[in-house]
Scaffold this motif. Structure first.
Motif, PDB file in Angstrom:
ATOM      1  N   UNK A   1       0.850  -1.186   0.000  1.00 17.90           N
ATOM      2  CA  UNK A   1       0.000   0.000   0.000  1.00 17.90           C
ATOM      3  C   UNK A   1       0.886   1.237   0.000  1.00 17.90           C
ATOM      4  N   UNK A   2       0.435   2.278  -0.697  1.00 18.16           N
ATOM      5  CA  UNK A   2       1.179   3.527  -0.807  1.00 18.16           C
ATOM      6  C   UNK A   2       0.268   4.672  -0.410  1.00 18.16           C
ATOM      7  N   UNK A   3       0.791   5.614   0.335  1.00 20.17           N
ATOM      8  CA  UNK A   3       0.014   6.763   0.799  1.00 20.17           C
ATOM      9  C   UNK A   3      -0.046   7.816  -0.306  1.00 20.17           C
ATOM     10  N   UNK A   4      -0.731   7.470  -1.390  1.00 20.89           N
ATOM     11  CA  UNK A   4      -0.915   8.370  -2.533  1.00 20.89           C
ATOM     12  C   UNK A   4      -2.366   8.296  -2.999  1.00 20.89           C
ATOM     13  N   UNK A   5      -2.954   9.454  -3.231  1.00 23.19           N
ATOM     14  CA  UNK A   5      -4.316   9.480  -3.752  1.00 23.19           C
ATOM     15  C   UNK A   5      -5.377   9.259  -2.703  1.00 23.19           C
ATOM     16  N   UNK A   6      -5.224   8.237  -1.887  1.00 17.06           N
ATOM     17  CA  UNK A   6      -6.191   7.950  -0.837  1.00 17.06           C
ATOM     18  C   UNK A   6      -5.449   7.646   0.464  1.00 17.06           C
ATOM     19  N   UNK A   7      -6.135   7.826   1.551  1.00 19.02           N
ATOM     20  CA  UNK A   7      -5.520   7.652   2.865  1.00 19.02           C
ATOM     21  C   UNK A   7      -5.139   6.188   3.078  1.00 19.02           C
ATOM     22  N   UNK A   8      -3.891   5.984   3.437  1.00 21.91           N
ATOM     23  CA  UNK A   8      -3.411   4.631   3.701  1.00 21.91           C
ATOM     24  C   UNK A   8      -4.001   4.137   5.014  1.00 21.91           C
ATOM     25  N   UNK A   9      -4.582   2.940   4.974  1.00 17.94           N
ATOM     26  CA  UNK A   9      -5.185   2.330   6.163  1.00 17.94           C
ATOM     27  C   UNK A   9      -4.242   1.244   6.658  1.00 17.94           C
ATOM     28  N   UNK A  10      -3.786   1.399   7.896  1.00 16.55           N
ATOM     29  CA  UNK A  10      -2.848   0.420   8.448  1.00 16.55           C
ATOM     30  C   UNK A  10      -3.570  -0.904   8.691  1.00 16.55           C
ATOM     31  N   UNK A  11      -2.779  -1.972   8.676  1.00 13.48           N
ATOM     32  CA  UNK A  11      -3.358  -3.300   8.829  1.00 13.48           C
ATOM     33  C   UNK A  11      -3.941  -3.487  10.233  1.00 13.48           C
ATOM     34  N   UNK A  12      -4.729  -4.561  10.376  1.00 13.43           N
ATOM     35  CA  UNK A  12      -5.403  -4.842  11.649  1.00 13.43           C
ATOM     36  C   UNK A  12      -4.459  -5.366  12.719  1.00 13.43           C
ATOM     37  N   UNK A  13      -3.169  -5.465  12.385  1.00 16.49           N
ATOM     38  CA  UNK A  13      -2.212  -5.970  13.365  1.00 16.49           C
ATOM     39  C   UNK A  13      -2.107  -5.030  14.549  1.00 16.49           C
ATOM     40  N   UNK A  14      -2.204  -3.738  14.309  1.00 19.17           N
ATOM     41  CA  UNK A  14      -2.094  -2.745  15.383  1.00 19.17           C
ATOM     42  C   UNK A  14      -2.997  -1.566  15.046  1.00 19.17           C
ATOM     43  N   UNK A  15      -3.523  -0.914  16.082  1.00 19.12           N
ATOM     44  CA  UNK A  15      -4.367   0.256  15.919  1.00 19.12           C
ATOM     45  C   UNK A  15      -3.499   1.500  16.057  1.00 19.12           C
ATOM     46  N   UNK A  16      -3.478   2.335  15.023  1.00 23.65           N
ATOM     47  CA  UNK A  16      -2.642   3.530  15.048  1.00 23.65           C
ATOM     48  C   UNK A  16      -3.160   4.533  14.038  1.00 23.65           C
ATOM     49  N   UNK A  17      -2.823   5.786  14.261  1.00 22.84           N
ATOM     50  CA  UNK A  17      -3.137   6.857  13.318  1.00 22.84           C
ATOM     51  C   UNK A  17      -1.959   7.190  12.414  1.00 22.84           C
ATOM     52  N   UNK A  18      -0.830   6.537  12.613  1.00 21.98           N
ATOM     53  CA  UNK A  18       0.348   6.797  11.796  1.00 21.98           C
ATOM     54  C   UNK A  18       0.146   6.242  10.399  1.00 21.98           C
ATOM     55  N   UNK A  19       0.731   6.923   9.417  1.00 20.61           N
ATOM     56  CA  UNK A  19       0.590   6.536   8.016  1.00 20.61           C
ATOM     57  C   UNK A  19       1.964   6.519   7.356  1.00 20.61           C
TER      58      UNK A  19
END
Length: 359
Positions: free
Chosen positions: A225-243
């Motif tokens: 996944x790349x943080x381009x065009x749309x907001x990158x959603x982190x995997x379900x492994x951990x909950x975070x707001x970091x991108x």
């Protein structure tokens, strides 16, 4: 006429015979000193050709290389003495080599920007004020001192308008395209062990290049996944707001790679690296606690196209080496330099619009 005694002074004169004599003297001295180690380099890790045992062709090449090294030392000593034009000697980046073939292919505006930006002789507001051509040394966008570092990386108005984000995304898109091609390659999921070829005393063997496996060779079915065009959603492994800018993971191998790109001013590459490394440290620990193997790889590409060492290390860590690595870094350098050149030529435009052709 020849005995008139006229002496013409034209500055420093280079004498081929004197340069050759000095080079030969330095090479003989190197034979006396012997083999030395640099940093963590071990004895015998590099092959050193000695002046005393070299043939005629070898001595000729050694003398030429030594003369080039001496001239480069003289050039760097002179550059260090210059405040603005020698600032490149303090950059926290690696070199960027331009061949004559590369120069002939470049547009005049790109050559002008690249050379003059390295030596800080572009007509920035502060330079124009220093040269006595204007009275106001401030940036036309934010009314702050408008030196080159401010124009290319530190203007708050340019940051708000998205100019630096546009350049960052251009470099990120080029990096993502390279990693996408590598991700799609078929790989053998094997662990590469160092191979030691023992040779009997007095015998020689042909050295073969051994491919050093990277992280991508340790698992199959990589997702990206790349943080381009749309907001990158982190995997379900951990909950975070970091991108992170680029996220690579293999569910089968439980491996995750987070790549964070920065396009800073060349003097601030190490600062950006440490800041981004600390930013994702806690997230990496949380993912490791779930049984995953995690790599956090902050990388920096100088805004004028000079890559930091972290960029080379990242490609090697992933398993991209040799000619492919050099070509990838060259493409990223060109993209960053072209984007900054566009920002420079549009520096006085109050309304920001990206280039029409996407360059």
């Amino acid at each position: 006429m020849w005995n008139a005694g006229i002496e013409t002074r034209t500055g420093r004169k280079w004498s081929a015979s004197s340069a050759v004599q000095e080079a030969e003297s330095r090479l003989r001295h190197s034979d006396i000193v012997g083999t030395t180690c640099i940093g963590k380099q071990g004895l015998g890790s590099t092959r050193v050709e000695r002046w005393g045992t070299a043939d005629t062709a070898g001595r000729k090449k050694m003398a030429q290389d030594n003369i080039r090294k001496m001239e480069e030392e003289i050039r760097k000593v002179k550059a260090v003495e210059m405040g603005a034009q020698g600032a490149w000697t303090k950059w926290e980046t690696t070199e960027r080599r331009l061949t004559w073939a590369d120069i002939w292919k470049l547009e005049p505006c790109r050559i002008q920007f690249l050379l003059r930006s390295v030596y800080d002789v572009l007509p920035t507001p502060t330079n124009l004020h220093r040269w006595g051509m204007t009275e106001n040394p401030n940036c036309p966008l934010c009314d702050q001192p408008g030196n080159l570092a401010h124009v290319l990386s530190s203007c708050n108005t340019a940051l708000t308008q998205g100019r630096y984000t546009w350049r960052h995304n251009k470099v990120l898109r080029e990096l993502a395209d390279t990693l996408m091609k590598e991700r799609q390659k078929k790989r053998k999921c094997t662990k590469h062990q160092p191979y030691i070829n023992f040779v009997r005393s007095g015998e020689t063997t042909n050295k073969k290049a051994v491919h050093q496996g990277g992280i991508l060779d340790g698992a199959n079915s990589w997702e990206m996944q790349v943080d381009l065009g749309q907001r990158l959603v982190f995997q379900d492994v951990a909950q975070t707001n970091l991108r992170p800018d680029i996220l690579l993971w293999s569910q089968q191998g439980k491996k995750m790679i987070m790549i964070e790109l920065t396009v800073p001013w060349e003097d601030r590459c190490q600062e950006a690296h440490e800041r981004k490394k600390g930013k994702y440290a806690d997230l990496a620990d949380d993912v490791r606690a779930k049984g995953w193997s995690v790599w956090v790889l902050p990388v920096e590409m100088g805004c004028r196209g000079f890559p930091a060492q972290s960029m080379w290390r990242m490609f090697s860590t992933l398993g991209i080496q040799g000619r492919d690595r050099r070509a990838a870094v060259q493409r990223l350098s060109t993209t960053a330099e072209k984007s900054s050149s566009w920002l420079w030529w549009r520096r006085v435009d109050l309304s920001w619009k990206p280039s029409i052709d996407g360059q």
